[in-house]
Design a protein around this motif. Structure first.
Motif, PDB file in Angstrom:
ATOM      1  N   GLN A  70       1.048  -1.206   0.146  1.00 55.38           N
ATOM      2  CA  GLN A  70      -0.058  -0.071   0.072  1.00 55.38           C
ATOM      3  C   GLN A  70       0.819   1.285   0.079  1.00 55.38           C
ATOM      4  O   GLN A  70       1.953   1.275   0.608  1.00 55.38           O
ATOM      5  N   ALA A  71       0.224   2.220  -0.522  1.00 54.18           N
ATOM      6  CA  ALA A  71       0.977   3.644  -0.787  1.00 54.18           C
ATOM      7  C   ALA A  71       1.073   4.299   0.617  1.00 54.18           C
ATOM      8  O   ALA A  71       0.089   4.248   1.404  1.00 54.18           O
ATOM      9  N   PRO A  72       2.184   4.978   1.078  1.00 52.41           N
ATOM     10  CA  PRO A  72       2.443   5.686   2.316  1.00 52.41           C
ATOM     11  C   PRO A  72       1.842   6.958   2.209  1.00 52.41           C
ATOM     12  O   PRO A  72       1.208   7.327   0.997  1.00 52.41           O
ATOM     13  N   ILE A  73       1.839   7.750   3.196  1.00 57.06           N
ATOM     14  CA  ILE A  73       1.161   9.035   3.240  1.00 57.06           C
ATOM     15  C   ILE A  73       2.270   9.898   2.452  1.00 57.06           C
ATOM     16  O   ILE A  73       3.187   9.477   2.168  1.00 57.06           O
ATOM     17  N   ASN A  74       1.663  11.009   2.187  1.00 59.46           N
ATOM     18  CA  ASN A  74       2.589  11.868   1.292  1.00 59.46           C
ATOM     19  C   ASN A  74       3.257  13.291   1.778  1.00 59.46           C
ATOM     20  O   ASN A  74       3.549  13.930   1.009  1.00 59.46           O
ATOM     21  N   ASN A  75       3.017  13.411   3.069  1.00 54.72           N
ATOM     22  CA  ASN A  75       3.880  14.541   3.608  1.00 54.72           C
ATOM     23  C   ASN A  75       5.399  14.211   3.730  1.00 54.72           C
ATOM     24  O   ASN A  75       5.951  14.245   4.972  1.00 54.72           O
ATOM     25  N   TRP A  76       5.994  14.321   2.371  1.00 50.44           N
ATOM     26  CA  TRP A  76       7.471  13.937   2.628  1.00 50.44           C
ATOM     27  C   TRP A  76       8.149  15.373   3.325  1.00 50.44           C
ATOM     28  O   TRP A  76       7.790  16.419   3.095  1.00 50.44           O
ATOM     29  N   ILE A  77       9.236  14.824   3.757  1.00 51.03           N
ATOM     30  CA  ILE A  77      10.260  15.888   4.629  1.00 51.03           C
ATOM     31  C   ILE A  77      11.704  15.777   3.754  1.00 51.03           C
ATOM     32  O   ILE A  77      12.222  14.606   3.361  1.00 51.03           O
ATOM     33  N   LEU A  78      11.997  16.792   3.322  1.00 54.19           N
ATOM     34  CA  LEU A  78      13.309  16.928   2.237  1.00 54.19           C
ATOM     35  C   LEU A  78      14.320  16.688   3.118  1.00 54.19           C
ATOM     36  O   LEU A  78      14.558  17.585   4.284  1.00 54.19           O
ATOM     37  N   ILE A  79      15.227  15.864   2.617  1.00 58.69           N
ATOM     38  CA  ILE A  79      16.465  15.559   3.292  1.00 58.69           C
ATOM     39  C   ILE A  79      17.689  16.448   2.574  1.00 58.69           C
ATOM     40  O   ILE A  79      18.494  16.922   3.301  1.00 58.69           O
ATOM     41  N   CYS A  80      17.702  16.389   1.339  1.00 58.62           N
ATOM     42  CA  CYS A  80      18.705  17.246   0.455  1.00 58.62           C
ATOM     43  C   CYS A  80      18.123  17.147  -1.021  1.00 58.62           C
ATOM     44  O   CYS A  80      17.457  16.533  -1.538  1.00 58.62           O
ATOM     45  N   SER A  81      18.870  18.294  -1.613  1.00 53.54           N
ATOM     46  CA  SER A  81      18.707  18.514  -2.762  1.00 53.54           C
ATOM     47  C   SER A  81      20.032  18.641  -3.580  1.00 53.54           C
ATOM     48  O   SER A  81      20.881  19.150  -2.808  1.00 53.54           O
ATOM     49  N   ASP A  82      19.997  18.471  -4.855  1.00 50.29           N
ATOM     50  CA  ASP A  82      21.283  18.377  -5.357  1.00 50.29           C
ATOM     51  C   ASP A  82      21.375  18.802  -6.971  1.00 50.29           C
ATOM     52  O   ASP A  82      20.288  18.464  -7.478  1.00 50.29           O
ATOM     53  N   PRO A  83      22.405  19.476  -7.526  1.00 50.69           N
ATOM     54  CA  PRO A  83      22.198  20.067  -8.888  1.00 50.69           C
ATOM     55  C   PRO A  83      22.493  18.838  -9.916  1.00 50.69           C
ATOM     56  O   PRO A  83      23.004  17.900  -9.510  1.00 50.69           O
ATOM     57  N   ASP A  84      22.075  19.185 -11.105  1.00 48.90           N
ATOM     58  CA  ASP A  84      22.262  18.171 -12.115  1.00 48.90           C
ATOM     59  C   ASP A  84      23.753  18.194 -12.509  1.00 48.90           C
ATOM     60  O   ASP A  84      24.257  19.232 -13.238  1.00 48.90           O
ATOM     61  N   GLU A  85      24.655  17.120 -12.458  1.00 51.40           N
ATOM     62  CA  GLU A  85      25.979  17.295 -12.811  1.00 51.40           C
ATOM     63  C   GLU A  85      26.193  16.705 -14.289  1.00 51.40           C
ATOM     64  O   GLU A  85      27.162  16.460 -14.881  1.00 51.40           O
ATOM     65  N   GLY A  86      24.897  16.213 -14.889  1.00 53.23           N
ATOM     66  CA  GLY A  86      24.887  15.726 -16.165  1.00 53.23           C
ATOM     67  C   GLY A  86      25.154  14.371 -16.546  1.00 53.23           C
ATOM     68  O   GLY A  86      25.177  13.869 -17.631  1.00 53.23           O
ATOM     69  N   TYR A  87      25.232  13.497 -15.539  1.00 52.93           N
ATOM     70  CA  TYR A  87      25.658  12.209 -15.913  1.00 52.93           C
ATOM     71  C   TYR A  87      24.462  11.157 -15.538  1.00 52.93           C
ATOM     72  O   TYR A  87      23.744  11.327 -14.297  1.00 52.93           O
ATOM     73  N   GLY A  88      24.033  10.374 -16.202  1.00 53.98           N
ATOM     74  CA  GLY A  88      22.816   9.298 -15.804  1.00 53.98           C
ATOM     75  C   GLY A  88      21.835   9.753 -15.515  1.00 53.98           C
ATOM     76  O   GLY A  88      21.245  11.016 -15.741  1.00 53.98           O
ATOM     77  N   ALA A  89      20.958   9.051 -14.633  1.00 56.52           N
ATOM     78  CA  ALA A  89      19.743   9.793 -14.011  1.00 56.52           C
ATOM     79  C   ALA A  89      19.955  10.652 -13.040  1.00 56.52           C
ATOM     80  O   ALA A  89      19.146  11.863 -13.246  1.00 56.52           O
ATOM     81  N   ASN A  90      20.991  10.886 -12.354  1.00 63.93           N
ATOM     82  CA  ASN A  90      21.218  12.023 -11.531  1.00 63.93           C
ATOM     83  C   ASN A  90      20.240  12.445 -10.281  1.00 63.93           C
ATOM     84  O   ASN A  90      19.328  12.623 -10.753  1.00 63.93           O
ATOM     85  N   ILE A  91      20.889  12.380  -9.123  1.00 64.89           N
ATOM     86  CA  ILE A  91      20.008  12.783  -8.018  1.00 64.89           C
ATOM     87  C   ILE A  91      19.684  14.047  -7.998  1.00 64.89           C
ATOM     88  O   ILE A  91      20.301  15.143  -7.936  1.00 64.89           O
ATOM     89  N   LYS A  92      18.237  14.298  -7.796  1.00 68.63           N
ATOM     90  CA  LYS A  92      17.623  15.795  -7.725  1.00 68.63           C
ATOM     91  C   LYS A  92      17.306  15.928  -6.494  1.00 68.63           C
ATOM     92  O   LYS A  92      17.745  17.138  -5.865  1.00 68.63           O
ATOM     93  N   ALA A  93      16.787  15.105  -5.743  1.00 66.64           N
ATOM     94  CA  ALA A  93      16.366  15.408  -4.294  1.00 66.64           C
ATOM     95  C   ALA A  93      16.126  14.139  -3.598  1.00 66.64           C
ATOM     96  O   ALA A  93      15.684  13.218  -3.991  1.00 66.64           O
ATOM     97  N   VAL A  94      16.288  14.138  -2.277  1.00 65.68           N
ATOM     98  CA  VAL A  94      16.008  12.731  -1.521  1.00 65.68           C
ATOM     99  C   VAL A  94      14.940  13.142  -0.141  1.00 65.68           C
ATOM    100  O   VAL A  94      15.400  14.307   0.409  1.00 65.68           O
TER     101      VAL A  94
END
Length: 215
Positions: A26-50
């Motif tokens: 089952q899907a969880p609730i949606n009140n997500w808390i931002l841990i970090c965001s990250d710039p696009d370094e241009g490789y692969g999928a590349n992490i935007k935010a966690v």
């Protein structure tokens, strides 16, 4: 180079999982808390935010990427936990390429290709053996997955009893191997401050504080 270097596949990839992604439980609730965001370094999928959230006896993580991945084998994301806030114990994360974290991780959540290869599931948690070794064959599958493909989002959830020793404050750092070892944050780590209740469960209605530790 991966979280495990030079280790051959131990399981066969399941074609339906690799190609279709996973929606499980089952899907969880949606009140997500931002841990970090990250710039696009241009490789692969590349992490935007966690992000993370807690609900009952579960902790969930959401990783958002800049670009779509076509298959689960296209990502290899690790979320590292330092549960005792001691960089001198656990797995030394700074031995990985590009890492500058001061994190000694007792656990790593692995999402994508290595979890598929080594544990036969889209996401699993590994416990450290020593400062240079993970217990990969003892990986514990996630209790929740939502990783549609093609897509830009991976959501995984684990019951808190998967992390013995979990404390009120936990250091977190995230990496994506196939994005040229992209780190979030690029330097340092993030501490999430959790209110623990009796029995070790994290209450879903407590306030969690997030702050960044710079080196």
């Amino acid at each position: 180079m991966r979280y495990i270097v030079g280790l051959c596949s131990m399981v066969l990839l399941i074609a339906s999982i690799v190609m279709a992604g996973v929606v499980y439980s089952q899907a969880p609730i949606n009140n997500w808390i931002l841990i970090c965001s990250d710039p696009d370094e241009g490789y692969g999928a590349n992490i935007k935010a966690v992000y993370y959230l807690v609900s009952g006896n579960m902790i969930y993580f959401k990783v958002v990427y800049y670009r779509e991945f076509d298959n689960l084998t296209d990502i290899d994301t690790g979320i590292f936990f330092d549960v005792d806030l001691n960089p001198g114990t656990g797995y030394n994360v700074d031995q990985y390429p590009g890492a500058n974290t001061s994190v000694g991780a007792e656990y790593v959540i692995v999402i994508g290709n290595e979890a598929l290869q080594l544990n036969g599931v889209p996401a699993a948690v590994w416990h450290y053996i020593d400062s240079t070794t993970w217990n990969v064959t003892g990986g514990v599958p996630a209790d929740y997955y939502h990783i549609p493909v093609p897509g830009k989002v991976a959501i995984v959830g684990f019951s808190l009893d998967k992390f013995p020793g979990l404390q009120k404050r936990v250091r977190i750092v995230t990496s994506e191997v196939y994005s040229n070892w992209d780190w979030c944050p690029d330097k340092g780590n993030i501490v999430i401050n959790l209110d623990l209740v009796v029995g070790g469960a994290i209450s879903s209605d407590t306030t969690a504080l997030v702050y960044r530790e710079y080196l």
